[in-house]
Design a protein around this motif. Structure first.
Motif, PDB file in Angstrom:
ATOM      1  N   ARG A 143       0.829  -1.203   0.000  1.00 33.64           N
ATOM      2  CA  ARG A 143       0.000   0.000   0.000  1.00 33.64           C
ATOM      3  C   ARG A 143       0.869   1.261   0.000  1.00 33.64           C
ATOM      4  NH1 ARG A 143      -2.962  -2.515   4.040  1.00 33.64           N
ATOM      5  NH2 ARG A 143      -2.330  -0.957   5.572  1.00 33.64           N
ATOM      6  N   ALA A 144       1.894   1.258   0.829  1.00 34.60           N
ATOM      7  CA  ALA A 144       2.774   2.417   0.904  1.00 34.60           C
ATOM      8  C   ALA A 144       3.482   2.654  -0.424  1.00 34.60           C
ATOM      9  CB  ALA A 144       3.795   2.225   2.019  1.00 34.60           C
ATOM     10  N   ASP A 199       2.347   1.605  -3.453  1.00 37.88           N
ATOM     11  CA  ASP A 199       1.343   1.999  -4.439  1.00 37.88           C
ATOM     12  C   ASP A 199       1.001   3.483  -4.331  1.00 37.88           C
ATOM     13  OD1 ASP A 199       1.254  -0.567  -5.402  1.00 37.88           O
ATOM     14  OD2 ASP A 199      -0.588  -1.129  -4.316  1.00 37.88           O
ATOM     15  N   LYS A 200       1.027   4.009  -3.117  1.00 39.69           N
ATOM     16  CA  LYS A 200       0.720   5.428  -2.905  1.00 39.69           C
ATOM     17  C   LYS A 200       1.907   6.331  -3.232  1.00 39.69           C
ATOM     18  CE  LYS A 200      -2.774   4.757   0.717  1.00 39.69           C
ATOM     19  NZ  LYS A 200      -3.138   5.043   2.130  1.00 39.69           N
ATOM     20  N   LEU A 203       4.546   6.662  -1.442  1.00 41.29           N
ATOM     21  CA  LEU A 203       5.086   7.242  -0.208  1.00 41.29           C
ATOM     22  C   LEU A 203       6.362   6.562   0.249  1.00 41.29           C
ATOM     23  CD1 LEU A 203       1.687   7.595   1.670  1.00 41.29           C
ATOM     24  CD2 LEU A 203       2.997   9.407   0.549  1.00 41.29           C
ATOM     25  N   GLY A 248      -0.206   9.512   5.437  1.00 49.63           N
ATOM     26  CA  GLY A 248      -0.797   8.996   4.217  1.00 49.63           C
ATOM     27  C   GLY A 248      -0.699   7.501   4.051  1.00 49.63           C
ATOM     28  N   VAL A 249       0.218   6.851   4.772  1.00 52.17           N
ATOM     29  CA  VAL A 249       0.370   5.404   4.624  1.00 52.17           C
ATOM     30  C   VAL A 249      -0.848   4.687   5.182  1.00 52.17           C
ATOM     31  CG1 VAL A 249       1.687   3.385   5.362  1.00 52.17           C
ATOM     32  CG2 VAL A 249       2.884   5.414   4.561  1.00 52.17           C
TER      33      VAL A 249
END
Length: 255
Positions: free
Chosen positions: A24-25, A27-28, A30, A160-161
């Protein structure tokens, strides 16, 4: 943030880095990752990374040359404005904590050296690593799992993570206390009911209950944490009351 792992077993990271919070981190946008095989920085045909310890003794020690060269190669062209830390995962390091996670989250780049066997040549510790971290008073077979644990703990503090910044604000250890109990639907399960205050919709009373339960749980499970927690006078009075309950109840106080 850019996170890098230096390891003898790069395949170890294939699944963790492509699942859950790591994916997820990434993909964002970040957090980004690199995994470096220390064996790629050897200069013999057998790619030997370890040798017998000087002075004798059991086990093998990771050689300094490939570790130094791997880290130095990764840092070629490094932006001087970016802060980085070279983290050696070792049972001899400082115990990892939420405070340490918060501090590491302030770096732009983390490079984790994952040791194996009897450890790494001392020159890696004294002249390459900038941090030495231990997960606890026990020994694992390698530094890969501890490095992933630290990376996970640090990443989730990056704005944001996680879905909400509030997710980290009330967690265990963030304010020096263990987190309060959580409940969800159904309100009654096998005769076990959710505390009425949580169903009341009274946010002030809910916040009060949660804070008191954090103190209660910390007193029962980790009383050592209370010494460094930011406690108010009312908190200390509550602790005195709870301690008295423990004495009259034969030392038992539901956490």
């Amino acid at each position: 943030m850019h996170i890098e792992f230096f390891t003898l077993f790069p395949g170890f990271f294939d699944s963790p880095l492509t699942n859950a919070i790591f994916q997820r981190a990434c993909d964002k946008g970040l957090v980004s990752f690199d995994v470096h095989n220390i064996r790629d920085y050897t200069h013999d045909k057998h790619h030997i990374t370890d040798d017998y310890p000087y002075g004798g003794g059991a086990g093998m020690v990771l050689k300094p040359e490939p570790i130094f060269e791997a880290v130095e190669a990764a840092l070629v062209g490094h932006n001087e404005a970016e802060r980085y830390a070279v983290v050696l995962m070792t049972p001899q390091g400082r115990p990892f904590s939420q405070a340490a996670a918060c501090r590491l989250a302030g770096y732009d780049r983390l490079l984790f050296i994952c040791g194996h066997y009897e450890g790494v040549d001392e020159r890696v510790r004294t002249h390459l690593a900038t941090e030495e971290i231990s997960l606890g008073d026990y020994v694992l077979s390698g530094g890969e799992l501890p490095a992933l644990v630290v990376a996970d703990s640090v990443m989730r503090l990056i704005p944001g993570v996680l879905g909400s910044i509030e997710s980290t604000c009330e967690e265990s250890h963030t304010a020096g206390l263990l987190e309060y109990p959580h409940y969800t639907r159904p309100s009654e399960f096998r005769g076990l009911r959710v505390p009425e205050v949580l169903l009341s919709g009274h946010h002030v009373e809910i916040a009060k209950w949660r804070h008191q339960e954090s103190i209660r749980r910390t007193l029962v499970r980790r009383p050592d944490l209370l010494n460094g927690a930011p406690l108010s006078p009312s908190d200390r009075r509550l602790i005195s009351i709870l301690e008295a309950e423990m004495l009259t109840g034969g030392g038992q106080l539901s956490p």
